[in-house]
Design a protein around this motif. Structure first.
Motif, PDB file in Angstrom:
ATOM      1  N   ARG A  70      11.797  -7.827  -7.411  1.00 54.02           N
ATOM      2  CA  ARG A  70      10.419  -7.365  -7.573  1.00 54.02           C
ATOM      3  C   ARG A  70       9.515  -8.189  -6.681  1.00 54.02           C
ATOM      4  NH1 ARG A  70       9.714  -4.632 -12.567  1.00 54.02           N
ATOM      5  NH2 ARG A  70      11.740  -4.296 -13.512  1.00 54.02           N
ATOM      6  N   ILE A  71       8.654  -7.503  -5.945  1.00 48.12           N
ATOM      7  CA  ILE A  71       7.743  -8.185  -5.023  1.00 48.12           C
ATOM      8  C   ILE A  71       6.308  -7.814  -5.383  1.00 48.12           C
ATOM      9  CG2 ILE A  71       7.087  -8.554  -2.621  1.00 48.12           C
ATOM     10  CD1 ILE A  71       9.855  -7.411  -1.846  1.00 48.12           C
ATOM     11  N   ASN A  72       5.485  -8.830  -5.567  1.00 50.73           N
ATOM     12  CA  ASN A  72       4.067  -8.622  -5.815  1.00 50.73           C
ATOM     13  C   ASN A  72       3.422  -8.291  -4.467  1.00 50.73           C
ATOM     14  OD1 ASN A  72       1.490  -8.618  -6.794  1.00 50.73           O
ATOM     15  ND2 ASN A  72       1.557 -10.701  -7.606  1.00 50.73           N
ATOM     16  N   ILE A  73       2.885  -7.075  -4.332  1.00 44.39           N
ATOM     17  CA  ILE A  73       2.334  -6.637  -3.056  1.00 44.39           C
ATOM     18  C   ILE A  73       0.860  -6.260  -3.205  1.00 44.39           C
ATOM     19  CG2 ILE A  73       4.565  -5.839  -2.175  1.00 44.39           C
ATOM     20  CD1 ILE A  73       3.674  -2.965  -2.855  1.00 44.39           C
ATOM     21  N   LYS A  74       0.192  -6.140  -2.079  1.00 40.07           N
ATOM     22  CA  LYS A  74      -1.179  -5.655  -2.072  1.00 40.07           C
ATOM     23  C   LYS A  74      -1.138  -4.146  -2.317  1.00 40.07           C
ATOM     24  CE  LYS A  74      -2.569  -9.060   1.351  1.00 40.07           C
ATOM     25  NZ  LYS A  74      -2.978  -9.266   2.747  1.00 40.07           N
ATOM     26  N   PRO A  75      -2.128  -3.610  -3.032  1.00 34.34           N
ATOM     27  CA  PRO A  75      -2.118  -2.163  -3.295  1.00 34.34           C
ATOM     28  C   PRO A  75      -1.995  -1.318  -2.024  1.00 34.34           C
ATOM     29  CG  PRO A  75      -3.728  -3.222  -4.696  1.00 34.34           C
ATOM     30  CD  PRO A  75      -3.221  -4.276  -3.743  1.00 34.34           C
ATOM     31  N   GLU A  76      -2.619  -1.753  -0.942  1.00 35.18           N
ATOM     32  CA  GLU A  76      -2.547  -0.971   0.296  1.00 35.18           C
ATOM     33  C   GLU A  76      -1.161  -0.999   0.949  1.00 35.18           C
ATOM     34  OE1 GLU A  76      -4.777  -4.859   0.962  1.00 35.18           O
ATOM     35  OE2 GLU A  76      -4.985  -3.192  -0.409  1.00 35.18           O
ATOM     36  N   GLU A  77      -0.266  -1.829   0.434  1.00 34.33           N
ATOM     37  CA  GLU A  77       1.114  -1.858   0.926  1.00 34.33           C
ATOM     38  C   GLU A  77       2.014  -0.865   0.182  1.00 34.33           C
ATOM     39  OE1 GLU A  77       2.040  -6.263   2.465  1.00 34.33           O
ATOM     40  OE2 GLU A  77       1.426  -6.209   0.364  1.00 34.33           O
ATOM     41  N   MET A  93      -5.343  -2.981 -10.041  1.00 36.64           N
ATOM     42  CA  MET A  93      -5.502  -4.430 -10.220  1.00 36.64           C
ATOM     43  C   MET A  93      -4.348  -5.210  -9.587  1.00 36.64           C
ATOM     44  SD  MET A  93      -8.316  -4.177 -11.817  1.00 36.64           S
ATOM     45  CE  MET A  93      -8.613  -5.877 -12.196  1.00 36.64           C
ATOM     46  N   SER A  94      -3.137  -4.686  -9.703  1.00 35.11           N
ATOM     47  CA  SER A  94      -1.979  -5.338  -9.092  1.00 35.11           C
ATOM     48  C   SER A  94      -0.882  -4.307  -8.878  1.00 35.11           C
ATOM     49  CB  SER A  94      -1.458  -6.493  -9.953  1.00 35.11           C
ATOM     50  OG  SER A  94      -0.882  -6.018 -11.142  1.00 35.11           O
ATOM     51  N   ALA A  95       0.013  -4.629  -7.946  1.00 31.59           N
ATOM     52  CA  ALA A  95       1.106  -3.719  -7.612  1.00 31.59           C
ATOM     53  C   ALA A  95       2.393  -4.507  -7.411  1.00 31.59           C
ATOM     54  CB  ALA A  95       0.762  -2.923  -6.353  1.00 31.59           C
ATOM     55  N   ILE A  96       3.470  -3.961  -7.915  1.00 26.87           N
ATOM     56  CA  ILE A  96       4.788  -4.574  -7.761  1.00 26.87           C
ATOM     57  C   ILE A  96       5.753  -3.512  -7.250  1.00 26.87           C
ATOM     58  CG2 ILE A  96       6.738  -5.634  -8.965  1.00 26.87           C
ATOM     59  CD1 ILE A  96       4.682  -6.868 -10.881  1.00 26.87           C
ATOM     60  N   ALA A  97       6.462  -3.855  -6.203  1.00 28.97           N
ATOM     61  CA  ALA A  97       7.504  -2.991  -5.656  1.00 28.97           C
ATOM     62  C   ALA A  97       8.840  -3.460  -6.235  1.00 28.97           C
ATOM     63  CB  ALA A  97       7.520  -3.067  -4.140  1.00 28.97           C
ATOM     64  N   VAL A  98       9.595  -2.539  -6.822  1.00 29.98           N
ATOM     65  CA  VAL A  98      10.882  -2.865  -7.437  1.00 29.98           C
ATOM     66  C   VAL A  98      11.995  -2.300  -6.567  1.00 29.98           C
ATOM     67  CG1 VAL A  98      12.319  -2.687  -9.504  1.00 29.98           C
ATOM     68  CG2 VAL A  98       9.814  -2.750  -9.725  1.00 29.98           C
ATOM     69  N   TYR A  99      12.911  -3.174  -6.156  1.00 33.58           N
ATOM     70  CA  TYR A  99      14.018  -2.780  -5.287  1.00 33.58           C
ATOM     71  C   TYR A  99      15.349  -2.919  -6.017  1.00 33.58           C
ATOM     72  CZ  TYR A  99      10.780  -2.932  -1.380  1.00 33.58           C
ATOM     73  OH  TYR A  99       9.728  -2.687  -0.535  1.00 33.58           O
ATOM     74  N   HIS A 100      16.203  -1.939  -5.830  1.00 35.27           N
ATOM     75  CA  HIS A 100      17.598  -1.992  -6.251  1.00 35.27           C
ATOM     76  C   HIS A 100      18.429  -1.736  -4.993  1.00 35.27           C
ATOM     77  CE1 HIS A 100      15.772  -1.060 -10.204  1.00 35.27           C
ATOM     78  NE2 HIS A 100      16.723  -1.863 -10.631  1.00 35.27           N
ATOM     79  N   PHE A 101      19.337  -2.626  -4.704  1.00 37.34           N
ATOM     80  CA  PHE A 101      20.200  -2.495  -3.529  1.00 37.34           C
ATOM     81  C   PHE A 101      19.377  -2.267  -2.253  1.00 37.34           C
ATOM     82  CE2 PHE A 101      22.555  -0.818  -7.222  1.00 37.34           C
ATOM     83  CZ  PHE A 101      23.495  -1.826  -7.313  1.00 37.34           C
ATOM     84  N   ASN A 102      18.324  -3.059  -2.077  1.00 36.33           N
ATOM     85  CA  ASN A 102      17.441  -3.019  -0.901  1.00 36.33           C
ATOM     86  C   ASN A 102      16.720  -1.689  -0.712  1.00 36.33           C
ATOM     87  OD1 ASN A 102      17.846  -5.685  -0.058  1.00 36.33           O
ATOM     88  ND2 ASN A 102      19.757  -5.133   0.929  1.00 36.33           N
ATOM     89  N   THR A 103      16.646  -0.896  -1.768  1.00 34.54           N
ATOM     90  CA  THR A 103      15.942   0.384  -1.701  1.00 34.54           C
ATOM     91  C   THR A 103      14.818   0.372  -2.734  1.00 34.54           C
ATOM     92  OG1 THR A 103      17.973   1.521  -1.041  1.00 34.54           O
ATOM     93  CG2 THR A 103      16.202   2.886  -1.935  1.00 34.54           C
ATOM     94  N   LEU A 104      13.626   0.760  -2.303  1.00 38.27           N
ATOM     95  CA  LEU A 104      12.509   0.846  -3.233  1.00 38.27           C
ATOM     96  C   LEU A 104      12.843   1.894  -4.291  1.00 38.27           C
ATOM     97  CD1 LEU A 104       9.603   0.014  -3.987  1.00 38.27           C
ATOM     98  CD2 LEU A 104       8.809   1.869  -2.508  1.00 38.27           C
ATOM     99  N   SER A 105      12.872   1.476  -5.549  1.00 43.72           N
ATOM    100  CA  SER A 105      13.241   2.396  -6.619  1.00 43.72           C
ATOM    101  C   SER A 105      12.087   2.712  -7.560  1.00 43.72           C
ATOM    102  CB  SER A 105      14.411   1.827  -7.429  1.00 43.72           C
ATOM    103  OG  SER A 105      14.033   0.608  -8.046  1.00 43.72           O
ATOM    104  N   GLU A 106      11.073   1.851  -7.568  1.00 40.13           N
ATOM    105  CA  GLU A 106       9.968   2.056  -8.501  1.00 40.13           C
ATOM    106  C   GLU A 106       8.772   1.222  -8.066  1.00 40.13           C
ATOM    107  OE1 GLU A 106      10.429   2.356 -13.034  1.00 40.13           O
ATOM    108  OE2 GLU A 106       9.812   0.280 -12.736  1.00 40.13           O
TER     109      GLU A 106
END
Length: 135
Positions: A70-77, A93-106
């Protein structure tokens, strides 16, 4: 007595994962800094760290396999369709990109509506809302 309770509650966990997990982490995130390990269950170790200037969390199973990252990212990312969908709900307010097997999943987004009530929303990378829960 109260002081001892607070000391135990807020004491930093000093967990060192098994060597197989630590090696896997170091091979995947070789630029990680400020690592802080936690054991979430008997089967899962979680590490909070910074990589490429971003706050991240990775979870590993006891065999040293990466479960998710999980990576905390800027909303514009966020993917543009996710950003647009979330923006219609309120202020991001905040955004998190969740990766499974190097693929954005959520994408996990915390937003607040016009009444200043905060919510957490989970979306697919294509912008489909999976859930919205009041915080």
């Amino acid at each position: 007595m109260v002081k001892n309770i607070f000391n135990r509650l807020f004491a930093k966990q000093d967990i060192r994962p098994p060597e197989i997990i630590e090696k896997a982490f170091n091979s995947i995130f070789n630029d990680a800094t400020s690592t802080e390990w936690h054991k979430t269950t008997s089967q899962v170790f979680e590490v909070m760290f910074y990589s490429q200037g971003k706050e991240s969390i990775a979870r590993f199973n006891k065999e040293g396999e990466l479960i998710d990252h999980r990576i905390n990212i800027k909303p514009e990312e966020l993917p543009s369709v996710v950003f647009e969908t979330a923006s219609k709900k309120g202020e991001i307010m905040s955004a998190i990109a969740v990766y499974h097997f190097n693929t954005l999943s959520e994408c996990e987004i915390i937003f607040r509506n016009t009444d200043k009530i905060r919510f957490v929303m989970h979306l697919t990378p294509s912008g489909i809302i999976k859930s919205i829960d009041k915080l």
